[in-house]
Design a protein around this motif. Sequence first.
Motif, PDB file in Angstrom:
ATOM      1  N   GLN A  89      -0.977   3.523  -2.719  1.00 42.73           N
ATOM      2  CA  GLN A  89      -2.130   3.134  -3.615  1.00 42.73           C
ATOM      3  C   GLN A  89      -3.490   3.885  -3.313  1.00 42.73           C
ATOM      4  O   GLN A  89      -3.532   4.451  -2.064  1.00 42.73           O
ATOM      5  CB  GLN A  89      -2.504   1.679  -3.844  1.00 42.73           C
ATOM      6  CG  GLN A  89      -2.917   1.232  -2.508  1.00 42.73           C
ATOM      7  CD  GLN A  89      -3.156  -0.447  -2.678  1.00 42.73           C
ATOM      8  OE1 GLN A  89      -2.140  -1.102  -2.711  1.00 42.73           O
ATOM      9  NE2 GLN A  89      -4.269  -0.969  -2.376  1.00 42.73           N
ATOM     10  N   MET A  90      -4.303   4.285  -4.369  1.00 39.86           N
ATOM     11  CA  MET A  90      -5.594   5.034  -4.012  1.00 39.86           C
ATOM     12  C   MET A  90      -6.551   4.256  -3.126  1.00 39.86           C
ATOM     13  O   MET A  90      -6.655   2.892  -3.028  1.00 39.86           O
ATOM     14  CB  MET A  90      -6.128   5.004  -5.386  1.00 39.86           C
ATOM     15  CG  MET A  90      -7.317   5.939  -5.234  1.00 39.86           C
ATOM     16  SD  MET A  90      -7.198   7.665  -4.966  1.00 39.86           S
ATOM     17  CE  MET A  90      -6.320   8.070  -6.471  1.00 39.86           C
ATOM     18  N   THR A  91      -6.998   4.914  -2.274  1.00 41.06           N
ATOM     19  CA  THR A  91      -8.048   4.540  -1.332  1.00 41.06           C
ATOM     20  C   THR A  91      -9.407   5.783  -1.392  1.00 41.06           C
ATOM     21  O   THR A  91      -9.197   6.720  -1.947  1.00 41.06           O
ATOM     22  CB  THR A  91      -7.645   4.232   0.092  1.00 41.06           C
ATOM     23  OG1 THR A  91      -7.382   5.775   0.532  1.00 41.06           O
ATOM     24  CG2 THR A  91      -6.491   3.664   0.125  1.00 41.06           C
ATOM     25  N   ASP A  92     -10.555   5.164  -0.965  1.00 42.21           N
ATOM     26  CA  ASP A  92     -11.485   6.326  -0.954  1.00 42.21           C
ATOM     27  C   ASP A  92     -11.408   7.347  -0.070  1.00 42.21           C
ATOM     28  O   ASP A  92     -11.732   8.311  -0.478  1.00 42.21           O
ATOM     29  CB  ASP A  92     -12.894   5.515  -0.609  1.00 42.21           C
ATOM     30  CG  ASP A  92     -13.325   4.308  -1.626  1.00 42.21           C
ATOM     31  OD1 ASP A  92     -12.952   4.653  -2.480  1.00 42.21           O
ATOM     32  OD2 ASP A  92     -14.093   3.677  -1.133  1.00 42.21           O
ATOM     33  N   LEU A 148      -1.143   6.245  -8.293  1.00 41.90           N
ATOM     34  CA  LEU A 148      -0.501   6.181  -6.926  1.00 41.90           C
ATOM     35  C   LEU A 148      -0.466   7.616  -6.427  1.00 41.90           C
ATOM     36  O   LEU A 148       0.094   8.414  -7.289  1.00 41.90           O
ATOM     37  CB  LEU A 148       1.009   5.584  -7.425  1.00 41.90           C
ATOM     38  CG  LEU A 148       1.090   4.069  -7.827  1.00 41.90           C
ATOM     39  CD1 LEU A 148       2.412   3.717  -7.996  1.00 41.90           C
ATOM     40  CD2 LEU A 148       0.484   3.170  -6.828  1.00 41.90           C
ATOM     41  N   ILE A 149      -0.756   7.646  -5.403  1.00 41.86           N
ATOM     42  CA  ILE A 149      -0.539   9.340  -4.859  1.00 41.86           C
ATOM     43  C   ILE A 149       0.829   9.433  -4.208  1.00 41.86           C
ATOM     44  O   ILE A 149       1.380   8.341  -3.600  1.00 41.86           O
ATOM     45  CB  ILE A 149      -1.616   9.222  -3.731  1.00 41.86           C
ATOM     46  CG1 ILE A 149      -3.132   8.950  -4.280  1.00 41.86           C
ATOM     47  CG2 ILE A 149      -1.522  10.716  -2.993  1.00 41.86           C
ATOM     48  CD1 ILE A 149      -3.486  10.337  -4.999  1.00 41.86           C
ATOM     49  N   THR A 207       0.773  -1.204  -0.025  1.00 40.36           N
ATOM     50  CA  THR A 207      -0.115  -0.154   0.026  1.00 40.36           C
ATOM     51  C   THR A 207       0.952   1.405  -0.146  1.00 40.36           C
ATOM     52  O   THR A 207       0.238   2.251  -0.620  1.00 40.36           O
ATOM     53  CB  THR A 207      -0.928  -0.005   1.152  1.00 40.36           C
ATOM     54  OG1 THR A 207      -0.405  -0.083   2.383  1.00 40.36           O
ATOM     55  CG2 THR A 207      -1.782  -1.167   1.191  1.00 40.36           C
ATOM     56  N   GLU A 208       2.233   1.166   0.509  1.00 43.72           N
ATOM     57  CA  GLU A 208       2.773   2.459   0.524  1.00 43.72           C
ATOM     58  C   GLU A 208       4.318   2.140   0.471  1.00 43.72           C
ATOM     59  O   GLU A 208       4.736   0.898   0.986  1.00 43.72           O
ATOM     60  CB  GLU A 208       2.577   3.278   2.050  1.00 43.72           C
ATOM     61  CG  GLU A 208       3.234   4.628   1.846  1.00 43.72           C
ATOM     62  CD  GLU A 208       2.772   5.343   3.055  1.00 43.72           C
ATOM     63  OE1 GLU A 208       1.618   5.874   3.006  1.00 43.72           O
ATOM     64  OE2 GLU A 208       3.418   6.009   3.741  1.00 43.72           O
ATOM     65  N   LYS A 209       5.074   2.777  -0.228  1.00 46.69           N
ATOM     66  CA  LYS A 209       6.573   2.456  -0.562  1.00 46.69           C
ATOM     67  C   LYS A 209       7.217   3.455  -1.146  1.00 46.69           C
ATOM     68  O   LYS A 209       6.724   4.394  -1.793  1.00 46.69           O
ATOM     69  CB  LYS A 209       6.612   1.092  -1.500  1.00 46.69           C
ATOM     70  CG  LYS A 209       7.967   0.537  -1.224  1.00 46.69           C
ATOM     71  CD  LYS A 209       8.042  -0.619  -1.886  1.00 46.69           C
ATOM     72  CE  LYS A 209       9.486  -1.404  -2.173  1.00 46.69           C
ATOM     73  NZ  LYS A 209       9.457  -2.754  -2.796  1.00 46.69           N
ATOM     74  N   ASP A 258      -9.982  15.416  -3.247  1.00 53.97           N
ATOM     75  CA  ASP A 258     -11.202  15.937  -4.258  1.00 53.97           C
ATOM     76  C   ASP A 258     -10.923  15.218  -5.535  1.00 53.97           C
ATOM     77  O   ASP A 258     -11.202  16.105  -6.567  1.00 53.97           O
ATOM     78  CB  ASP A 258     -11.116  17.377  -4.149  1.00 53.97           C
ATOM     79  CG  ASP A 258     -12.484  17.872  -4.786  1.00 53.97           C
ATOM     80  OD1 ASP A 258     -13.522  17.152  -4.585  1.00 53.97           O
ATOM     81  OD2 ASP A 258     -12.509  18.921  -5.065  1.00 53.97           O
ATOM     82  N   LEU A 259     -10.804  13.888  -5.540  1.00 52.08           N
ATOM     83  CA  LEU A 259     -10.829  13.367  -6.879  1.00 52.08           C
ATOM     84  C   LEU A 259     -11.817  12.764  -7.192  1.00 52.08           C
ATOM     85  O   LEU A 259     -12.635  12.385  -6.421  1.00 52.08           O
ATOM     86  CB  LEU A 259      -9.451  12.273  -6.774  1.00 52.08           C
ATOM     87  CG  LEU A 259      -8.024  12.591  -6.633  1.00 52.08           C
ATOM     88  CD1 LEU A 259      -7.100  11.698  -6.329  1.00 52.08           C
ATOM     89  CD2 LEU A 259      -7.720  13.681  -7.597  1.00 52.08           C
ATOM     90  N   ASP A 260     -12.027  12.418  -8.676  1.00 57.26           N
ATOM     91  CA  ASP A 260     -13.235  11.800  -9.176  1.00 57.26           C
ATOM     92  C   ASP A 260     -13.372  10.376  -8.620  1.00 57.26           C
ATOM     93  O   ASP A 260     -12.126   9.719  -8.279  1.00 57.26           O
ATOM     94  CB  ASP A 260     -13.269  11.752 -10.579  1.00 57.26           C
ATOM     95  CG  ASP A 260     -14.457  11.247 -11.254  1.00 57.26           C
ATOM     96  OD1 ASP A 260     -14.501  10.073 -11.686  1.00 57.26           O
ATOM     97  OD2 ASP A 260     -15.491  11.978 -11.558  1.00 57.26           O
ATOM     98  N   ALA A 261     -14.495   9.813  -8.514  1.00 55.00           N
ATOM     99  CA  ALA A 261     -14.768   8.311  -7.801  1.00 55.00           C
ATOM    100  C   ALA A 261     -13.837   7.432  -8.908  1.00 55.00           C
ATOM    101  O   ALA A 261     -13.518   6.306  -8.134  1.00 55.00           O
ATOM    102  CB  ALA A 261     -16.072   8.019  -7.800  1.00 55.00           C
TER     103      ALA A 261
END
Length: 469
Positions: free
Chosen positions: A381-384, A399-400, A370-372, A391-394
């Motif tokens: 990685q993306m999560t809700d 990768l953030i 999940t993070e590295k 404020d991203l689209d659904a």
Amino acid sequence: MGVLSALFLLVQTIQAAARPESFADLADEVSPAVVNITTSTVVAQGTGPGPIVPEGSPFEDFFREFQDRNRENGDRPRRSSALGSGFVISEDGYIVTNNHVIESADEIVIEFFTGEELEAKVIGTDPNTDIALLKVEAEKPLAFVPFGDSDTARVGDWVMAMGNPLGQGFSVSAGIVSQRGRALSGAYDDYIQTDAAINRGNSGGPLFNMDGEVIGVNTAILSPNGGSIGIGFSMASNVVVKVVDQLKQFGETRRGWLGVRIQDVTEDVAEAIGLEKVAGALVTDVPDGPAKDAGVQSGDVILSFDGQDVEDTRGLVRQVGNSEVGKTVRLVVFREGKTQTLKVTLGRREEAEGAIPAAQPGGEDDGGATEKDVLGMTLSQMTDELRGQLDLDASAEGLIVRDIDETSEAYEKGLRAGDLITEAGQQKVKVVADLEARIDEAKEAGRKSLLLLVRRAGDPRFVALSLEK
């Protein structure tokens, strides 16, 4: 006489022959077609700021009484005037000037060299190139000047500017072409830079070559004090002619539209995708439109448009904009190490402007860390929860960038915390393992860098990061 002396005299003779003795004949020839333009606009009284008077000043009561009298008069509208220049391009009264000269004007009066005045109506305007086309009705054919081919103008060529500087009336200044292909702020800019004196009021006036042809429309100056310091800009005639033809025919511009977001190809981007030459326009996004219908993909490099090589993004924008709406053109793109030819039927830019290209949706999470920390960035990685925070689209996937080493190449090239990496090596990434796989593949292929597609506030761009330690 020595050889050096003879050569020196020869050079002086050549220079003297190239220098015009006078611009008088040229000025006499073209003056009847150059016009002064006076515009007037009705504005409401009291729309500007009132006088600033310190509290307690002896003038405070005076200005209060003055303002009260204005209110009693009902803030009657007043008429505001402005000045500019222009030139006649046909005997039946078509006149070219700058859009900013006549914008919002209620009345436009054309003053000719003879002193005669006629009212003009607006045929059409193009804010993108700051060009306007006017029309007057005259009782007899008018003197006019032809357009020349601005592409033949060379740096160092003599030019002459005419207009109405600072409202002083008809005036001539001369200089040379200082540079070609200048861009100020617009996508269609192609300015001739000149040291011929251009001041307020010269806007919309012609820049002549020595054959009496208009090769530019005087539009702007670079100046710290508002006066001429020898850096003036004239929109090239080859741009103006196309705009004027469309305004005359349709009353508006009708530019071709491809429907892609693009960025310039840099050396590291070219190396990352295996492109031999640093040229073309790299496609960062393909919203709904002509390009998408034709099969253009994000990551393609557009090398050729309608039989012409594409040097960079600015060149492509101009090539597309100068093309006919509805025309089917061949597009040569570089994709996955090979070139492909696609056929695209162009839309109309004016109808498409204002549309916001949508990001391409990703798929579902397929597992992985999940993070590295990778390439100087802490990636997640993306999560809700992250979608909500940023404020991203659904449908946003990728990768953030949670954190970034400020000494890293990624930081140097503009990546920041909150950015979304959606592709690596022109393949989608949803978990850190996807990115690591792309890195391994690039190294195995002998690549020195990896191309990332990064989105910030929905706007995409490609960034190439080095894989060498």
